[in-house]
Scaffold this motif. Structure first.
Motif: not given
Lengths: 114, 111
Positions: A35, A37, A41-43, A45, B89, B99, B101-103
């Protein structure tokens, strides 16, 4: 849960160079993922690391930029190639994900590209 | 593919109050919904998860609820403490595979 070690924990690299990140698990796992990041921010893939075959990349990620190896069921590497400042992120390996298996993350690699 | 939306982006609560974070997902085939907590500079930690055959799950002060019909799930934290401050998250997948993920939600617990 498995113990997941990542190396290096952080690095500062020059534009145009490459960095290889290692992920070692203390037990055999079926699924390994990488992943990204980005800051704040979010993760996202990048790819699924498949043992004995090519990795499966998500939309927006290509093998030439992020080559992945998975020589056995406990180890994987992710290379970030020809780096630019936009590659500055935390890169995380994760394991698990099969039926009834939870997904756990490695300690992460903080990459800064100058 | 799956899309996960998470709200709110930031949540401030007083110590001892409850906090609720909500997520919606788009793929009706998703059947696994974990929540992760990420403290500054640390890896995401799995705190609770729920599968689609269960409507609610509790673990001490945290609980997750799932509404499959509406395709949304929520994280509930009761009696919040300063150490609950982190980024949370939500995520969705089919049995933990890939998966999405949300923000993320920044939770601040004020003492």
């Amino acid at each position: 849960s498995a113990v997941i070690s990542q190396k290096p924990s952080r690095d500062i690299c020059q534009r145009g160079t490459s960095l290889t990140i290692q992920c070692q698990v203390d037990s055999q796992v079926t699924m390994m993922f990488w992943y990204r990041q980005q800051p704040g921010q979010s993760l996202t893939l990048i790819a699924t690391a498949n043992q004995g075959s090519e990795a499966t990349y998500e939309s927006g990620f290509v093998i030439d930029k992020f080559p992945i190896s998975r020589p056995n069921l406990t180890f994987s590497t992710l290379t970030v190639s020809n780096m630019s400042p936009e590659d500055s992120s935390i890169y995380l390996c994760s394991v698990g994900g099969d039926v009834n298996e939870k997904l756990f993350f490695g300690s992460g690699t903080q990459l800064s590209v100058l | 593919g799956e899309n996960v939306e998470q709200h709110p982006s930031t949540l401030s609560v007083q110590e001892g109050d409850s906090a609720v974070i909500k997520c919606t997902y788009s793929d009706s085939a998703s059947n696994y919904f974990p929540w992760y907590k990420q403290e500054l500079g640390k890896r995401p930690q799995l705190i609770i998860d729920i599968r689609s055959n269960v409507g609610e799950k509790k673990d001490q002060r945290i609980a997750v609820t799932l509404n499959k019909t509406a395709k949304h799930f929520s994280l509930h934290i009761t009696e919040t403490q300063p150490e609950d401050s982190a980024v949370y998250f939500c995520a969705a997948s089919q049995y933990g595979n890939k998966l999405v993920f949300g923000a993320g939600t920044i939770l601040r617990v004020k003492s």
